[in-house]
Design an enzyme around this catalytic site. Sequence first.
Site, short mmCIF file in Angstrom:
data_model
loop_
_atom_site.label_atom_id
_atom_site.label_comp_id
_atom_site.label_asym_id
_atom_site.label_seq_id
_atom_site.Cartn_x
_atom_site.Cartn_y
_atom_site.Cartn_z
N ASP A 233 1.24 -1.58 0.42
CA ASP A 233 0.34 -0.34 0.10
C ASP A 233 0.81 1.39 0.13
O ASP A 233 0.24 2.16 0.39
CB ASP A 233 -1.12 -0.30 1.58
CG ASP A 233 -0.48 0.36 2.55
OD1 ASP A 233 1.22 0.13 2.36
OD2 ASP A 233 -1.49 1.46 3.39
N GLU A 234 1.59 0.72 -0.23
CA GLU A 234 2.81 2.57 -0.18
C GLU A 234 4.39 2.15 -1.10
O GLU A 234 4.75 1.04 -1.66
CB GLU A 234 3.18 2.92 1.05
CG GLU A 234 4.61 2.00 1.71
CD GLU A 234 4.98 2.24 3.26
OE1 GLU A 234 5.42 3.18 3.51
OE2 GLU A 234 4.57 1.49 4.09
N1 DCP Z 1 0.47 -4.49 7.64
C1 DCP Z 1 0.40 -5.99 9.00
N2 DCP Z 1 1.28 -6.35 10.18
C2 DCP Z 1 2.26 -4.80 10.38
C3 DCP Z 1 2.14 -4.07 9.44
C4 DCP Z 1 1.13 -3.39 8.41
O1 DCP Z 1 -0.45 -7.01 8.59
N3 DCP Z 1 2.68 -4.82 11.19
C5 DCP Z 1 -0.12 -5.20 6.72
C6 DCP Z 1 -2.15 -4.37 7.11
C7 DCP Z 1 -2.09 -2.40 6.74
C8 DCP Z 1 -0.99 -2.58 5.66
O2 DCP Z 1 -0.11 -3.91 5.66
O3 DCP Z 1 -3.03 -2.08 6.22
C9 DCP Z 1 -0.38 -1.49 5.15
O4 DCP Z 1 0.40 -1.44 6.64
P1 DCP Z 1 0.93 0.08 6.37
O5 DCP Z 1 1.49 0.13 8.12
O6 DCP Z 1 0.89 1.06 5.86
O7 DCP Z 1 -0.66 0.18 7.53
P2 DCP Z 1 -1.73 0.62 7.74
O8 DCP Z 1 -2.59 1.22 5.60
O9 DCP Z 1 -3.39 -0.08 8.22
O10 DCP Z 1 -2.29 2.29 8.32
P3 DCP Z 1 -1.68 3.30 8.24
O11 DCP Z 1 -3.33 4.23 7.81
O12 DCP Z 1 -1.47 4.16 9.36
O13 DCP Z 1 -1.07 3.31 6.83
MG MG Z 2 -1.21 2.02 5.40
#
Ligand code: DCP
Ligand code: MG
Length: 367
Positions: free
Chosen positions: A107-108
Amino acid sequence: MHQRTRAILHIDLDAFYASIEQRDQPEYRGKPVIVGGSPNRRGVVATASYEARKYGVHSAMPSRTAYRLCPQAIFLPARFEVYRAVSQQIMAIFRKPTALVEPLSLDEAYLDVTDTAPHLDEAARLASEIKRQIWDQTHLTASAGISYCKFLAKIASDAHKPDGLTVISQDDASAFLGALPIEKFFGVGKVTAAKLRELGIQTGGDLKQLGEERLRDLFGKQGGQLYQYACGVDDRPVEPVRERKSVGKEVTLERDIRDPREMERILENLALQVERRLAELGIAGRTLTLKVRWSSFELVTRAASRAQGFQSAQDMLPVLRTLLAGLVDGKRAVRLLGVMVSGLLSPDELLHVRQFVAPSLWEEERV
Ligand code: DCP
Ligand code: MG
């Protein structure tokens, strides 16, 4: 040689897995949603919707703890195929304005848009356009950071989540960095942060004041780099093609340990993280490597390969235990443990070996 100023974007979707679940199941919108392992088993949280984060739930937390904090949450298993498909959509959007796209996870990504939008205000407009396209095509929100280097672009995208857009110009950088907690600096893990805090170093400003020499004495090369970041200097290029050779996780322990059972628990945790990354990428690997650094800093690795590959923590654990048993003697203490899977297999290859290759005994090899 004079280097021209770059324009770098870092774009990161908000609560990625959880937002997709809320998008696809409207009854979950506005509610605490937790994606990951079940609280009844020994799972961990992959991510939580912003509604659930208010209760203190976060990624990598045991699901059981998350349940205690927020029992009314909706717990859902991960649907990696869906997340991967969305990831392909957003990466295609990123690749329209520039070929210089470096994905960091599903996602990034970093984008070097210097050629298309050399000034940061133009780059910000481009970022806003990308966010709009993401919304139009996927109905998901993203946060964007815009700056002249990778490190600050990433800090910026995190500054106003969710649905944020933050520019850090050369002029803003020093104020921003001065106030930034040390944990937010690239490369500062738990161990480094604890050591710095012991010295009373809390922010980027403190880091800069400590000075390059002192940081080098304390942390070697990494210390030198930390000083550069604290000064807002980061020349790392955006690297578009990074062919992945392995998936691994390692941890430097807060204190050295001798107890093999404690080591096994840590390996279990690492194996689960590797499993998650493999699942995200939809791959497996033929070779499993255990990495051990003794308290003397000496590094040893042991590896095992098997035709049908390693994909889950369950596949990895018995082998890791055997490899570990071959190394530890109860006398020497361990300072770092790592688990790595290499010899990566694509989904097609994986299907093939799972169907046609009979499980075989794994062989130990030294690397
Ligand atoms: N992910 C995971 N375990 C982790 C970190 C992340 O499975 N320890 C997965 C779930 C997240 C995705 O990777 O949805 C993307 O990670 P991000 O760190 O970008 O976190 P999010 O997108 O969920 O939240 P944010 O809004 O903080 O970016
Ligand atoms: Mg994210």
